[in-house]
Scaffold this active site. Structure first.
Site, PDB file in Angstrom:
ATOM      1  N   HIS A 162      52.064  19.910  17.172  1.00  0.00           N
ATOM      2  CA  HIS A 162      50.993  20.920  16.680  1.00  0.00           C
ATOM      3  C   HIS A 162      49.747  20.975  16.957  1.00  0.00           C
ATOM      4  O   HIS A 162      49.165  19.649  16.847  1.00  0.00           O
ATOM      5  CB  HIS A 162      51.296  21.100  14.992  1.00  0.00           C
ATOM      6  N   ASN A 194      52.086  11.220  18.681  1.00  0.00           N
ATOM      7  CA  ASN A 194      52.236  12.246  17.623  1.00  0.00           C
ATOM      8  C   ASN A 194      52.718  12.116  16.382  1.00  0.00           C
ATOM      9  O   ASN A 194      52.541  12.334  15.562  1.00  0.00           O
ATOM     10  CB  ASN A 194      53.354  13.548  18.456  1.00  0.00           C
TER      11      ASN A 194
END
Length: 314
Positions: A162, A194
């Site tokens: 994201h 991430n």
């Protein structure tokens, strides 16, 4: 003797009519010849429409409704003017959602930047809002030639990372769901990035949002050069999937934090898209804002006077 040329009202009116006729004809021609191109500008039932600000207006777009904009370019019905209070970095392929705005890079199948305005109420825990209810979806407003698909990420070895973090938008299920649109997603190294360092930075943003009046957050990918063994400098990056989705070499996140006294702090971060040491503090990734702007090709927060910012980290 210098000569002064006077422009009459009649000539100005004539010029205005000529320009209007030209653009009107051009618009009708585009509608006929490029129907597919215009289709991706129109709203869908489940997402907000593409917001196209006027190039003749200020970058900080007022929320008032104008009747002069063509029907093909709907007025924003969300928080665009509030989120983009300090200016648009660029106006290429701008997409607005309920609680974030992004600019999409059709060539690389990634966002160029994603802007969020995060308030304390956006990050408060809500037991009725669950990440497990959300699923990744293609951005159907973007032409299918230029958008990423779920299959592009399958077996790629990269996480669907994201840019506007899901947990930054806990106030409604719809707002969280929209962060799973693939135009808000980039290929990110999973272990060590991430799921670790980048996740730590996202948590830091939310901690700041809980403590502050406002947090403006701009996030995006970078494709930075490096010197190879032959002594030359190259920009190299991997692509994944049938749509050749670019894998950024780095990611940036720039925070503009307004405290409860109305003072601003600017914090620009750049992290390489690779496994990072767990014991490195986030402050080690602070960089000068100018280095991000030069690499990305746009200016950030240029509508706020720098003397209004009490502290600039990096």
């Amino acid at each position: 003797m210098s000569r002064v040329r006077f422009i009459t009202t009649a000539s100005l009116c004539g010029a205005s009519m000529g320009i209007g006729l030209f653009f009107g004809t051009k618009y009708e021609k585009l509608k006929k010849e490029n129907k597919d191109t215009l289709t991706h500008l129109l709203p869908l039932t489940d997402t907000k429409a593409l917001f196209v600000p006027s190039v003749f207006a200020s970058s900080s777009i007022p929320a008032t409704t104008s009747t002069s904009m063509p029907a093909a370019f709907p007025q924003p019905v969300n928080r665009v003017s509030e989120i983009m209070k300090f200016g648009f970095p660029s106006l290429d392929q701008v997409r607005s959602f309920d609680n974030f705005v992004l600019s999409y890079d059709r060539r690389n199948r990634n966002a160029q930047w994603v802007f969020e305005h995060i308030k304390p109420e956006h990050v408060m825990k809500n037991e009725n809002i669950k990440r497990g209810k959300s699923e990744f979806l293609e951005d159907n407003i973007i032409h299918n030639f230029f958008r990423a698909t779920k299959n592009d990420f399958k077996n790629s070895g990269y996480d669907r990372g994201h840019l506007a973090a899901a947990a930054n938008h806990r106030h409604t299920q719809k707002a969280m769901d929209q962060t799973f649109t693939l135009s808000n997603v980039s290929p990110q190294v999973g272990e060590g990035f991430n799921r670790d360092a980048w996740n730590d930075l996202e948590k830091y943003v939310r901690a700041k949002a809980r403590q502050s009046r406002n947090v403006y957050c701009c996030t995006g990918p970078l494709y930075l050069p490096r010197r190879e063994n032959d002594g030359k400098v190259y920009v190299k990056y991997e692509v994944i999937g049938k749509n050749n989705v670019a894998v950024p070499t780095h990611f940036f996140k720039v925070l503009l934090i307004e405290n409860n006294q109305g003072q601003y702090e600017l914090m620009p971060f750049v992290l390489p898209n690779q496994p990072l040491p767990k014991d490195v503090k986030l402050k080690k990734y602070l960089v000068p804002l100018e280095s991000i702007e030069r690499a990305a090709g746009f200016l950030l927060f240029d509508k706020i006077p720098r003397n209004n910012i009490k502290m600039i980290s990096g």
